[in-house]
Enzyme design. Structure first.
Site, PDB file in Angstrom:
ATOM      1  N   HIS A 289       0.798  -1.230   0.000  1.00 59.72           N
ATOM      2  CA  HIS A 289       0.000   0.000   0.000  1.00 59.72           C
ATOM      3  C   HIS A 289       0.822   1.267   0.000  1.00 59.72           C
ATOM      4  CE1 HIS A 289      -4.213  -1.279   0.513  1.00 59.72           C
ATOM      5  NE2 HIS A 289      -3.667  -2.374   1.027  1.00 59.72           N
TER       6      HIS A 289
ATOM      7  N   LYS B 246      -9.474  13.767   3.680  1.00 59.84           N
ATOM      8  CA  LYS B 246      -8.560  12.632   3.762  1.00 59.84           C
ATOM      9  C   LYS B 246      -7.751  12.790   5.036  1.00 59.84           C
ATOM     10  CE  LYS B 246      -6.948  13.940  -0.329  1.00 59.84           C
ATOM     11  NZ  LYS B 246      -6.937  12.676  -1.029  1.00 59.84           N
ATOM     12  N   ARG B 247      -6.983  11.770   5.430  1.00 56.46           N
ATOM     13  CA  ARG B 247      -6.131  11.921   6.593  1.00 56.46           C
ATOM     14  C   ARG B 247      -5.193  13.125   6.410  1.00 56.46           C
ATOM     15  NH1 ARG B 247      -6.243   8.027  10.865  1.00 56.46           N
ATOM     16  NH2 ARG B 247      -4.465   9.210  11.626  1.00 56.46           N
TER      17      ARG B 247
ATOM     18  N   THR C 144      -8.520   6.661  -2.952  1.00 57.71           N
ATOM     19  CA  THR C 144      -9.857   6.198  -3.346  1.00 57.71           C
ATOM     20  C   THR C 144     -10.858   7.331  -3.186  1.00 57.71           C
ATOM     21  OG1 THR C 144     -10.106   5.307  -1.113  1.00 57.71           O
ATOM     22  CG2 THR C 144      -9.545   3.737  -2.871  1.00 57.71           C
TER      23      THR C 144
ATOM     24  N   LYS D  52     -14.310   8.426  -5.423  1.00 52.50           N
ATOM     25  CA  LYS D  52     -15.648   8.710  -4.880  1.00 52.50           C
ATOM     26  C   LYS D  52     -16.129  10.084  -5.351  1.00 52.50           C
ATOM     27  CE  LYS D  52     -14.133   6.536  -0.605  1.00 52.50           C
ATOM     28  NZ  LYS D  52     -13.594   6.891   0.727  1.00 52.50           N
TER      29      LYS D  52
HETATM   30  C1  PLP Z   1     -12.343   7.084   1.118  1.00 51.54           C
HETATM   31  C2  PLP Z   1     -11.970   7.444   2.487  1.00 51.54           C
HETATM   32  C3  PLP Z   1     -10.638   7.672   2.810  1.00 51.54           C
HETATM   33  C4  PLP Z   1      -9.523   7.632   1.792  1.00 51.54           C
HETATM   34  O1  PLP Z   1      -9.393   8.905   1.210  1.00 51.54           O
HETATM   35  P1  PLP Z   1      -8.106   9.295   0.314  1.00 51.54           P
HETATM   36  O2  PLP Z   1      -8.467  10.628  -0.244  1.00 51.54           O
HETATM   37  O3  PLP Z   1      -7.999   8.255  -0.750  1.00 51.54           O
HETATM   38  O4  PLP Z   1      -6.953   9.327   1.218  1.00 51.54           O
HETATM   39  C5  PLP Z   1     -10.318   8.005   4.118  1.00 51.54           C
HETATM   40  N1  PLP Z   1     -11.282   8.094   5.064  1.00 51.54           N
HETATM   41  C6  PLP Z   1     -12.584   7.901   4.781  1.00 51.54           C
HETATM   42  C7  PLP Z   1     -13.599   8.036   5.861  1.00 51.54           C
HETATM   43  C8  PLP Z   1     -12.970   7.559   3.488  1.00 51.54           C
HETATM   44  O5  PLP Z   1     -14.273   7.344   3.226  1.00 51.54           O
END
Ligand code: PLP
Length: 817
Positions: free
Chosen positions: A361, A552-553, A660, A664
């Protein structure tokens, strides 16, 4: 009563079941029940329906005999189950009606559910999407994870600073969707020593653990979309074997007796809150072994009960390791085969190395797991011996391939030499797996070229790519009903199980009436989000503004601070240049920082302080607002994503393995502003250059810049807008009376060497944002781009990812029920 097309939903029976749970399970009455009690009773009644199918699936002899996937992950970020399961069961409308009949509003009831936040971010969410797709496609699957008592911490802000609170996700009444499976409990050993015996002159080694802990499984139902399949997500909870040691108790040593209880309870007490960062704590390794050992034994139990021999394991079970966190499963299976089942090393290795597959990852060095050899030795003495033997034999292979090349041996060895010898879990995974995959095309290339080039030479067919995906059931059908209905009206309602069909809405991209309806749905979703922000944060938003979203984080490599600098540049221009005009914009952030990640927390603080000032500065006429939504989690993502116009995917090229969130957001009609990183590269391929805003250095550019020695001051001195934006962090503009309180980010970017090349990409980023500003003014043009994004996201369904895994790696056959 089964909740399927085959057996119709019986409304009266369902209502009675809900009332029965109100009374018998939650000890309340129709007259007195709170909304929360109604939610619990409804969810319990629904869980009952799925449990019927879970047991039927479990006992279906075709599935028992088929080849199954075992998805091992320390994290499953599943989000709320009730709404999603209603969609999968095809019961959303009927249950809404049934609950209406009981005087309850379904939308309100669904809001009562607390997110099971059993993951940190992308990696855990991926595991959840993959479980959903396996069930939808009916590839026999068991998900194995941990039943943490506390999930990812709850985040709040206090004077702009992140505060963490424990997340007791089950609530005091217990989580209604889970069921204990005590018949499958296990005892898991730790510590102790290795005993050596001689049988017929042959040395036999076996582990005598010094401590045993019980693993209790809890099953959550993963409901297949509009089919009769329900697979278990099996989560292990650690418990003391007995409440206390009777012997010590009788000796009057009550406190010592309680000690076992305290230790055991700790193992699954809390999810480690680090994302892409490993810390090497003993308890974390205990979690990993606890998870692996319980899961491996459960897999062997199922395999043996099905009547198969150990030699047949790879034909019937495949074990996918979600990152290196469950790596210890490899030596554990070897140990069981050799020490407990009496197989030879060669036989055991032959089975093992055809059973495991590993997903990488990340390339970030701080995220690559290594464990102190001494720690493994103490906690798992026999496993350490087995790791040495795996490595000894592997290094013979290496020296056969590269005779006399010591540097190759050092680089590939499972053991990293040094003052503290460390076990490299990724190396152990590559050696012990039949397939290794990266998570996006670019990332998988970098795995081959940068991370494991020698492994690639040694095992030329082992390294593969499976680009990540997301489930369109949760991330479009459930979270965006307005857009779902519009799409279904045009192309029918089969797209949630065949997302490539979305392509057909591209035919309407130029259709003015469709554009208007598409943007009207977006507007409604923006209003829903604005209402949430008004009610929860007391900030008033203009829904005509561009909704610009980065969720995101919080991580330096994801570069929220680049976004922050853009905000500062807009603010600076609004304040100093009377000719500067901009489309009104709201910049949304949502992000948790690991509690020990100093700079990440400083960036949150800075953004919050900047937001406070900007949002209350009347002189900028509401042109710019900044909203940092607290406590980012799946249910929050479900509100923000449908409302986004712009998706920020701005990591330094080469750092984000896939992402991801990018998928979305694009699926819901947001346009990406992004670097050539992770799956952004593939999103661009799908939507085309006209429908995405690519900026910044690509991996070659990054390489080139670093090779000449990167100096952030060069960019700072040469770009007045960048300098003005950064300098705003030094004064008291955002922290009146306290100058310099935001300087941590400034210092990291200038004096700290700017490790993620924020300054190098700034000008190009501002330019791309300017293009967005211009393009957004052309309403029809923007609508067309947004539609094209939704239309071209078919590739990013997790159903496609799972099919890729099945065809390239797992070789499973679906069992349709
Ligand atoms: C999809 C998702 C992530 C991943 O987001 P990235 O932008 O790909 O880092 C992290 N936390 C939650 C709650 C998500 O739904």
């Amino acid at each position: 009563m089964k909740p399927t097309q085959k057996y119709p939903f019986d409304k009266a029976l369902f209502q009675n079941n809900v009332k029965r749970h109100l009374n018998a399970t939650y000890a309340t009455t129709v007259e007195h029940a709170s909304t929360h009690a109604w939610y619990l009773a409804m969810a319990r009644a629904l869980a009952e329906l799925t449990m019927f199918n879970l047991l039927e699936t479990e006992q279906d002899q075709r599935i028992v005999k088929a080849k199954s996937l075992n998805y091992l992950s320390l994290e499953f970020l599943i989000g709320r189950l009730t709404g999603n399961n209603l969609i999968s069961l095809g019961l959303y409308e009927p249950v809404a009606e049934a609950m209406e009949g009981l005087g309850q509003n379904l939308t309100d009831l669904l809001e009562e559910e607390r997110d099971p936040s059993l993951g940190n971010g992308g990696l855990g969410r991926l595991a959840a999407c993959y479980m959903d797709s396996c069930a939808a496609l009916e590839y026999p699957t068991v998900g194995y994870g941990l039943h943490y008592e506390y999930g990812l911490f709850k985040q709040s802000f206090e004077n702009g600073q992140q505060k963490e609170a424990p997340d007791a996700w089950q609530g005091i009444e217990g989580y209604p969707w889970e069921v204990a499976r005590p018949e499958f409990k296990q005892d898991i050993g730790f510590y102790g020593h290795v005993e050596v015996n001689y049988v017929d002159g042959e040395e036999k080694r076996h582990w005598v653990p010094g401590m045993l802990i019980q693993a209790m499984p809890w099953d959550l139902p993963i409901v297949g979309y509009e089919n009769d399949t329900v697979y278990p997500l099996r989560l292990w909870e650690a418990r003391a074997i007995a409440p206390f040691s009777l012997e010590s108790f009788n000796n009057g040593n009550y406190f010592e007796a309680q000690h076992a209880l305290i230790d055991a309870d700790n193992i699954t007490k809390v999810l480690y809150p680090n994302d892409n960062h490993e810390k090497g704590k003993t308890l974390r390794l205990m979690q990993q072994y606890f998870h692996s050992a319980a899961s491996i034994r459960d897999i062997l139990r199922r395999h043996t009960n099905a009547g198969f021999s150990l030699e047949e394991l790879p034909e019937h079970e495949t074990v996918q390791l979600n990152d290196t966190h469950p790596t210890i499963a490899i030596p554990e299976l070897m140990r069981i085969f050799i020490d407990e089942k009496g197989l030879s090393w060669d036989k055991a290795w032959s089975i093992c190395s055809r059973t495991f597959a590993y997903t990488n990852h990340t390339l970030l060095p701080e995220a690559l797991e290594t464990w102190d050899e001494g720690l493994i030795q103490r906690l798992l003495p026999r496993h350490m011996e087995i790791i040495y033997e795996i490595n000894r034999r592997f290094l013979l292979e290496v020296s056969a391939k590269w005779p006399g090349d010591v540097s190759k041996q050092q680089k590939l060895s499972v053991i990293q030499e040094g003052f503290h010898r460390m076990v490299r879990m990724a190396n152990l995974c590559v050696v012990g797996s039949y397939a290794v995959n990266g998570v996006a095309a670019l990332h998988s290339e970098l795995v081959k070229r940068q991370l494991f080039p020698e492994f690639h030479e040694l095992y030329p067919t082992r390294l593969k790519n499976v680009t990540n995906g997301i489930t369109p059931r949760r991330w479009l059908k459930y979270c965006n009903p307005g857009l779902s209905d519009l799409i279904s009206e045009k192309i029918g309602d089969q797209w949630p199980s065949d997302l490539a069909q979305l392509q057909r809405i591209a035919n309407y991209a130029d259709d003015t009436a469709f554009q208007k309806r598409f943007m009207a749905v977006k507007k409604e979703n923006k209003e829903r989000l604005a209402k949430w922000v008004q009610e929860n944060m007391n900030i008033t938003l203009d829904t005509n503004a561009i909704f610009d979203v980065q969720i995101k984080r919080l991580h330096e490599y994801k570069r929220q601070h680049l976004n922050m600098l853009h905000i500062l540049s807009l603010y600076h221009r609004l304040k100093t240049d009377p000719t500067f005009d901009m489309q009104p914009r709201v910049v949304f952030f949502a992000a948790k920082a690991a509690p020990g990640y100093y700079l990440a927390k400083e960036i949150i603080f800075a953004i919050n302080k900047i937001a406070e000032k900007i949002n209350s500065d009347a002189s900028i006429n509401g042109k710019l607002k900044v909203v940092f939504v607290p406590d980012y989690r799946v249910s929050m993502a479900e509100i923000i994503i449908p409302a986004a116009d712009v998706s920020e995917q701005i990591s330094t090229a080469g750092k984000e393995a896939s992402g991801t969130g990018n998928m979305k957001l694009a699926l819901n009609g947001a346009l990406t502003i992004g670097t050539m990183d992770g799956a952004n590269v593939e999103i661009r391929e799908e939507v085309g250059d006209d429908n995405i805003y690519i900026f910044g250095l690509d991996i070659d550019g990054v390489h080139e810049l670093r090779s000449h020695g990167y100096n952030p001051y060069d960019f700072y001195q040469a770009d007045p807008l960048l300098k003005a934006s950064l300098d705003l962090l030094l004064g008291e503009e955002f922290t009146p009376g306290e100058p310099g309180k935001l300087r941590a980010t400034y210092d990291s970017l200038l004096n700290g060497g700017d490790p993620y090349l924020v300054l190098a990409d700034f000008a190009s980023y501002v330019d791309a944002q300017q293009r967005i500003d211009t393009d957004y003014r052309d309403t029809a043009g923007w609508a067309k781009k947004a539609i094209m994004n939704t239309a071209q996201m078919g590739k990013f369904s997790s159903d496609r990812s799972i099919r890729d895994y099945v065809n390239q790696i797992w070789k499973l056959t679906p069992v349709k029920r």
